[in-house]
Design a protein around this motif. Structure first.
Motif, PDB file in Angstrom:
ATOM      1  N   ARG A 174       0.820  -1.199   0.000  1.00  0.00           N
ATOM      2  CA  ARG A 174       0.000   0.000   0.000  1.00  0.00           C
ATOM      3  C   ARG A 174       0.865   1.265   0.000  1.00  0.00           C
ATOM      4  NH1 ARG A 174      -5.677   0.118  -0.009  1.00  0.00           N
ATOM      5  NH2 ARG A 174      -5.994  -1.673  -1.317  1.00  0.00           N
ATOM      6  N   LEU A 220       2.378   1.817  -3.397  1.00  0.00           N
ATOM      7  CA  LEU A 220       1.367   2.332  -4.322  1.00  0.00           C
ATOM      8  C   LEU A 220       1.073   3.808  -4.067  1.00  0.00           C
ATOM      9  CD1 LEU A 220      -1.147  -0.589  -4.639  1.00  0.00           C
ATOM     10  CD2 LEU A 220      -0.199   0.729  -6.522  1.00  0.00           C
ATOM     11  N   THR A 271       1.470   6.717  -6.725  1.00  0.00           N
ATOM     12  CA  THR A 271       0.356   7.609  -7.052  1.00  0.00           C
ATOM     13  C   THR A 271       0.782   9.063  -6.919  1.00  0.00           C
ATOM     14  OG1 THR A 271      -1.032   5.958  -6.010  1.00  0.00           O
ATOM     15  CG2 THR A 271      -2.083   8.012  -6.633  1.00  0.00           C
ATOM     16  N   ILE A 295       0.776  11.903  -9.834  1.00  0.00           N
ATOM     17  CA  ILE A 295       0.034  13.169  -9.743  1.00  0.00           C
ATOM     18  C   ILE A 295       0.971  14.336 -10.052  1.00  0.00           C
ATOM     19  CG2 ILE A 295      -1.179  14.740  -8.184  1.00  0.00           C
ATOM     20  CD1 ILE A 295      -2.186  12.332  -6.664  1.00  0.00           C
ATOM     21  N   ALA A 313      -2.841  16.517  -2.352  1.00  0.00           N
ATOM     22  CA  ALA A 313      -2.610  15.103  -2.661  1.00  0.00           C
ATOM     23  C   ALA A 313      -1.938  14.414  -1.484  1.00  0.00           C
ATOM     24  CB  ALA A 313      -1.764  14.966  -3.918  1.00  0.00           C
ATOM     25  N   LEU A 329      -3.649  11.284   0.294  1.00  0.00           N
ATOM     26  CA  LEU A 329      -2.990   9.977   0.232  1.00  0.00           C
ATOM     27  C   LEU A 329      -2.652   9.473   1.628  1.00  0.00           C
ATOM     28  CD1 LEU A 329      -0.727  10.495  -2.884  1.00  0.00           C
ATOM     29  CD2 LEU A 329      -2.773   9.088  -2.702  1.00  0.00           C
ATOM     30  N   ASN A 357      -5.747   8.221   3.233  1.00  0.00           N
ATOM     31  CA  ASN A 357      -6.144   6.918   2.695  1.00  0.00           C
ATOM     32  C   ASN A 357      -5.283   5.791   3.244  1.00  0.00           C
ATOM     33  OD1 ASN A 357      -8.296   6.678   0.477  1.00  0.00           O
ATOM     34  ND2 ASN A 357      -7.379   8.681   0.185  1.00  0.00           N
TER      35      ASN A 357
END
Lengths: 306, 279
Positions: A8, A11, A15, A19, A281, A285, A288
């Motif tokens: 995770r 990733l 990500t 971005i 972002a 992130l 999340n």
């Protein structure tokens, strides 16, 4: 679980990089640049300006420079707001945006979960119909409708709350409410469905027939399972609430970073746009990732693997 | 799939009939309304600035005397067509992506769905704003940008459906007959996920309407003299103390439409679940 989390994390980093890269090249593709303002600059001056900000170099070079700068934790100078660095601008606006976003998220979660659970435990009753009917209306009225109406009623007509600007926690109440209403509705719907479904599970029937107190069944057996879908929804919801503050900042004239964003995008203030996107972002992130950690701890299928 | 469940979903209760009627009215207003109205939606009328609702201007006028009802109908044209086209774009991206992920399964499926998960976490409004700013304010682009944002839900649903029907006998039969993956995807999987995908797409439409109104509200979407519900709400909000009707009526049109779409979308989905349970 370590393996799950390290995947995770990887990733998330990818990500983040995607971005940054996408926004960087998107901005450079745009027609116009930061220095074609109202007044045409003499070519020599413009040349010098471009050189000073390294805009005369080839694009891949500029991209590498930017990444290097970012690696040093520097967001660069603002192209338009002379004498300010992007970091200074972001730091001045971030507390406002974060307060509104976090307040809205807390309101959305508490309101949504309480109402949704209440409706889910009483499916088919008048309470359920009332809550879900209201929630359906809540889903259909976006912040751009609720915000002006709230300002009109509570600030202009009743004079209870300030209509804009900053100065205390009260100033954030209307913006956060306007932002959170559709999300209270969405979370309530999600929770209701999930609670009603969990009540049908065999282990709840078992607990009931053992004669456990109802309160205890709900708290210990129903909610931990029923709230898993809500937990995974908080990621996208947080993203939407944080970025949604762009709109309410405009309406309530709050000096947050959302207002910089729209202005900076229109002005082609490359570094400021990048700075705002990067900060948003990063928060989203990070949040999340946090949600994933909670999920992994709560869901035995992930917790017990490996 | 026969059409009885569709009729049941759209007209099965009085609530559903209200929603369907409202939506039909809105579509009609968007198509024919501006032409039927005696008022020119763009003409400035200095004798009727900020007029409250009256017998000649049923919903009042705006700051420069334009008939609000006519402008709401004109706005419906853009708000609804943005929503339809963006939804179509999201279906066109989402269906192939979802079926492919579901059909391939295993590692490829996991990777493709992880990508979807990560995209969910993006600050999308920011990206749409950027796209609109960068590529000029062409409406076509607004459609495409919004569609490109909303395909994720469709892809997820379609993948789930594909996983379910992938193991069906008729897919196995097709494979035994020697059909290749492309043929199975195009001839057997996509036609069968189309129904559910379209049903879920009805739930995308209200989302797009709301997103468009956000962007137009910020002054980045539809530009004067064109209008959309977002633009009308923004104009109304500026002047709401002296002319609240200019905020209330466009807001009502938007809210009622989104609400009807949500209601009918839910009913369609429930009917579809009933159908699936029967099979």
């Amino acid at each position: 679980m370590t393996r799950y989390l390290s995947i995770r994390l990887l990733l998330t980093l990818i990500t983040f990089w995607v971005i940054v890269t996408a926004v960087f090249f998107l901005l450079r593709l745009a027609p116009g640049g930061p220095f074609d303002g109202e007044r045409r600059l003499p070519p020599e001056v413009e040349q010098n300006l471009r050189a000073a900000y390294n805009l005369d170099q080839p694009l891949p070079r500029q991209y590498l420079n930017y990444l290097l700068m970012l690696g040093h934790g520097d967001l660069g100078p603002s192209f338009k707001q002379k004498d300010f660095s992007v970091a200074e601008l972001v730091i001045s606006g971030l507390p406002v945006s974060l307060t509104v976003g976090v307040m809205a998220l807390v309101m959305a979660l508490t309101g949504g979960i309480v109402l949704g659970t209440w409706a889910g435990l009483n499916t088919g009753t008048k309470t359920d119909l009332l809550i879900m009917g209201t929630a359906n209306i809540g889903l259909a009225v976006p912040a751009i409708v609720v915000a002006p109406l709230l300002a009109l009623i509570f600030a202009v007509w009743l004079g209870w709350l300030p209509a804009g600007g900053t100065g205390g926690p009260l100033h954030f109440l209307l913006p956060a409410t306007a932002l959170s209403l559709p999300f209270i509705a969405a979370i309530a719907r999600l929770t209701r469905g999930s609670v009603a479904e969990t009540l049908q599970e065999p282990h709840i029937t078992t607990a009931m027939s053992k004669g456990l107190p109802r309160q205890r069944i709900i708290r210990r057996h129903v909610l931990p399972i029923a709230l898993l879908p809500v937990l995974s929804y908080t990621g996208p919801a947080a993203a939407a609430l944080l970025t949604g503050s762009v709109v309410v900042e405009q309406i309530f004239e709050l000096p947050g970073i959302g207002r910089y964003f729209v202005q900076a995008a229109l002005n082609r203030d490359y570094t400021l746009v990048m700075g705002v996107v990067i900060v948003y972002a990063a928060f989203i992130l990070l949040f999340n990732l946090l949600v994933d950690v909670c999920y992994a701890r709560l869901d035995p299928r992930i917790r017990l693997r490996s | 799939m026969n059409s009885r469940w569709l009729r049941e979903a759209l007209f099965g209760s009085s609530l559903a009939r209200v929603c369907s009627t409202w939506l039909a009215l809105m579509v009609l207003a968007a198509l024919a309304g501006p032409a039927l109205s005696p008022w020119d939606p763009q003409a400035i009328n200095w004798d009727a600035l900020d007029n409250p609702p009256s017998s000649s201007h049923w919903l009042g006028t705006d700051m420069i005397g334009r008939d609000l009802l006519t402008r709401i109908m004109l706005g419906a044209r853009i708000s609804l067509s943005v929503a339809l086209i963006a939804t179509a774009v999201s279906v066109v991206i989402g269906i192939p992506y979802g079926t492919l992920a579901g059909y391939l399964g295993g590692r490829a499926d996991q990777l493709m769905m992880r990508i979807v998960d990560s995209l969910y976490a993006l600050p999308f409004i920011l990206i749409v704003i950027l796209l609109v700013v960068v590529f000029g304010r062409s409406q076509l682009l607004l459609f495409a940008a919004l569609g490109a944002v909303f395909w994720l839900d469709i892809a997820r649903i379609v993948r789930g459906q594909t996983l379910r029907i992938r193991e069906s006998d008729y897919i196995a039969a097709a494979r035994i007959q020697g059909a290749g993956p492309t043929r199975i995807l195009i001839r057997h999987l996509i036609p069968n996920v189309l129904g559910p995908a379209v049903v879920y797409a009805t739930l995308t439409v209200p989302g797009v309407i709301l997103a468009e109104s956000f962007i137009s509200f910020l002054g980045l979407g539809v530009q004067e003299p064109d209008t959309s519900w977002g633009v009308l709400i923004a104009d109304g909000a500026q002047n709401m103390e002296s002319a609240p009707w200019a905020l209330v009526f466009p807001a009502l049109a938007l809210a009622a439409t989104v609400w009807s779409l949500n209601m009918l979308g839910d009913r369609l989905r429930d009917q579809l679940d009933v159908q699936a349970a029967r099979v």
